[in-house]
Design an enzyme around this catalytic site. Structure first.
Site, mmCIF file in Angstrom:
data_model
loop_
_atom_site.group_PDB
_atom_site.id
_atom_site.type_symbol
_atom_site.label_atom_id
_atom_site.label_comp_id
_atom_site.label_asym_id
_atom_site.label_seq_id
_atom_site.Cartn_x
_atom_site.Cartn_y
_atom_site.Cartn_z
ATOM 1 N N ASP A 85 -49.685 -25.629 70.490
ATOM 2 C CA ASP A 85 -48.741 -24.518 70.390
ATOM 3 C C ASP A 85 -49.001 -23.436 71.440
ATOM 4 O O ASP A 85 -50.142 -23.205 71.855
ATOM 5 C CB ASP A 85 -48.846 -23.927 68.980
ATOM 6 C CG ASP A 85 -47.673 -23.040 68.621
ATOM 7 O OD1 ASP A 85 -46.640 -23.114 69.313
ATOM 8 O OD2 ASP A 85 -47.788 -22.283 67.643
ATOM 9 N N GLU A 195 -41.427 -29.008 73.383
ATOM 10 C CA GLU A 195 -40.646 -27.945 72.759
ATOM 11 C C GLU A 195 -40.717 -26.716 73.669
ATOM 12 O O GLU A 195 -41.767 -26.435 74.247
ATOM 13 C CB GLU A 195 -41.215 -27.601 71.388
ATOM 14 C CG GLU A 195 -40.540 -26.391 70.732
ATOM 15 C CD GLU A 195 -41.131 -26.068 69.369
ATOM 16 O OE1 GLU A 195 -40.445 -26.354 68.369
ATOM 17 O OE2 GLU A 195 -42.256 -25.535 69.308
#
Length: 430
Positions: A85, A195
């Site tokens: 992330d 992403e």
């Protein structure tokens, strides 16, 4: 055994961030209840950002091992994911890729002009003229794109120049880092998917900006499976959505239409909700508007539920953590979008009843004007200070000691909490 994470492609997914390394059994219990009932959501169990690892003195290998070991112990044999992330540099990518992460979230927020929506058209034109021209501007100039029967986007020069000022450097950064991710994954012969997160900004991502960001990445051949815009309304940490849900629903439908229009796949890329913890009123709308093409990311809420275990078994320690967190909050909140203040929540000394203390710091999900007693969400005070607590030489080991001594309580509390989350999503699925 599914002890190795894999790519999840366009399957609806839910990120269970685990900052403690002991939450996976509870996360899995909730997900199994969902899947056993026929639910379609798959889990991302190894999920942590570079920022979170720095604050908790953990590394990617530890995060991966904690999730894989717990899943193997439970005999879980279904696909699961792993989220590297908030990646900002090639070094970040290598750090996570070496540990076997497969889902890479690029965070170009440092390159977004946070004030772009406040500039006049003349100011935007001047700023654009002073910089390097964006190679993509002429691709869209005076073009119209029909994303759905009710949504047509028209790109005039002011719209494009504002998008360039706001997101131009961020798009360039994302393209560069995406290329590096592909090379890093190919070098290691491991699958990867990407992403893009532009949610950590002050101002919402417009529909035109969403279109340009996604279109540029797709045209560059990026394996884009998820995009996290900055949605309208307020998405504060640790509390429910703040905003008009009807307006949000329409906005989500429009963003979803763009994803469906642009996606090179049979299904749209997923719309991703970050800061997704505890946004229960929002989940059904997201699921419905996207027809299930979604990803939701949580993290801090699992830490808060771990503190609920502490509150139940060692209330005196819970009080110490609150006092410590109140002292750290104004410093630690700097990188978070929160509205609670220390003054707006009663200190432990004023709340002799342990249940009222738990209510003030773990149960207040909505923000209301401060006034008498505790009215602001104490959850945010605890949420933002997790790193300071977990790395404190006395409090950190004490929290782990309580969780290690009470694994069934920890699992059951997390399972109950996340079943509420998953049920809220399911309520909106077509």
């Amino acid at each position: 055994m599914a002890s190795t994470p894999t790519t999840l492609a366009l399957t609806p997914s839910f990120g269970f961030g685990d900052r403690l390394g002991s939450a996976t059994p509870g996360h899995l219990a909730a997900l199994k209840a969902h899947q056993d009932a026929g639910g379609p959501i798959v889990g991302i169990f190894a999920q942590q950002s570079i920022r979170e690892m720095a604050r908790t003195d953990r590394n990617p290998a530890q995060v991966m091992a904690a999730a894989a070991t717990a899943l193997d112990a439970a005999g879980y044999d279904k696909p699961w994911g792993s989220d590297a992330d908030h990646l900002k540099t090639p070094e970040n990518v290598d750090y996570m890729a070496d540990a076997g992460f497969t889902f890479f979230t690029i965070d170009p927020s440092d390159h977004v002009d946070q004030k772009a929506d406040n500039y006049t058209d003349d100011e935007v034109a001047s700023m654009y003229a002073a910089g390097e021209p964006e190679p993509w501007l002429d691709q869209y100039l005076d073009q119209s794109f029909k994303a759905s029967d009710s949504l047509t986007l028209t790109f005039d020069r002011p719209t494009l120049q504002r998008a360039a000022v706001k997101y131009g450097p961020a798009i360039a950064m994302a393209l560069d880092l995406a290329g590096y991710i592909k090379a890093a994954a190919d070098k290691r012969s491991q699958p990867h998917e990407i992403e893009i997160s532009v949610d950590e900004t002050d101002q919402p991502t417009t529909l035109a900006e969403h279109y340009i960001i996604a279109d540029q990445l797709i045209k560059a051949g990026i394996n884009l499976v998820s995009l996290a815009p900055r949605f309208i309304g307020e998405l504060e940490k640790g509390v429910d959505y703040k905003g008009d849900l009807a307006d949000l629903h329409q906005s989500l439908k429009d963003h979803s239409a763009i994803a469906k229009h642009l996606s090179p796949h049979a299904d749209p890329y997923k719309l991703s909700l970050h800061s997704g913890s505890d946004k229960l009123s929002m989940y059904g709308h997201l699921a419905n508007a996207t027809a299930g093409h979604l990803h939701i990311k949580t993290a801090g809420t699992s830490y808060l539920e771990a503190l609920r275990v502490v509150a139940k078994h060692e209330p005196a320690l819970f009080r110490q953590i609150i006092d410590f967190s109140r002292g750290r909050y104004d410093t630690d909140r700097a990188t978070y979008h929160v509205s609670a203040t220390v003054e707006g929540v009663a200190p432990p000394a004023d709340l002799a009843d342990d249940l009222k203390l738990e209510q003030a710091y773990l149960e207040t999900w909505d923000t209301v004007p401060a006034g008498k007693g505790f009215t602001e969400p104490g959850r945010q005070i605890l949420h933002c200070t997790f790193g300071s607590v977990l790395t404190d030489p006395a409090l950190g080991p004490a929290v782990h000691r309580v969780l290690d001594a009470n694994p069934d309580t920890h699992r059951d509390i997390l399972a109950e909490h996340f079943i509420r989350h998953l049920d809220a999503i399911t309520s909106g699925l077509p």
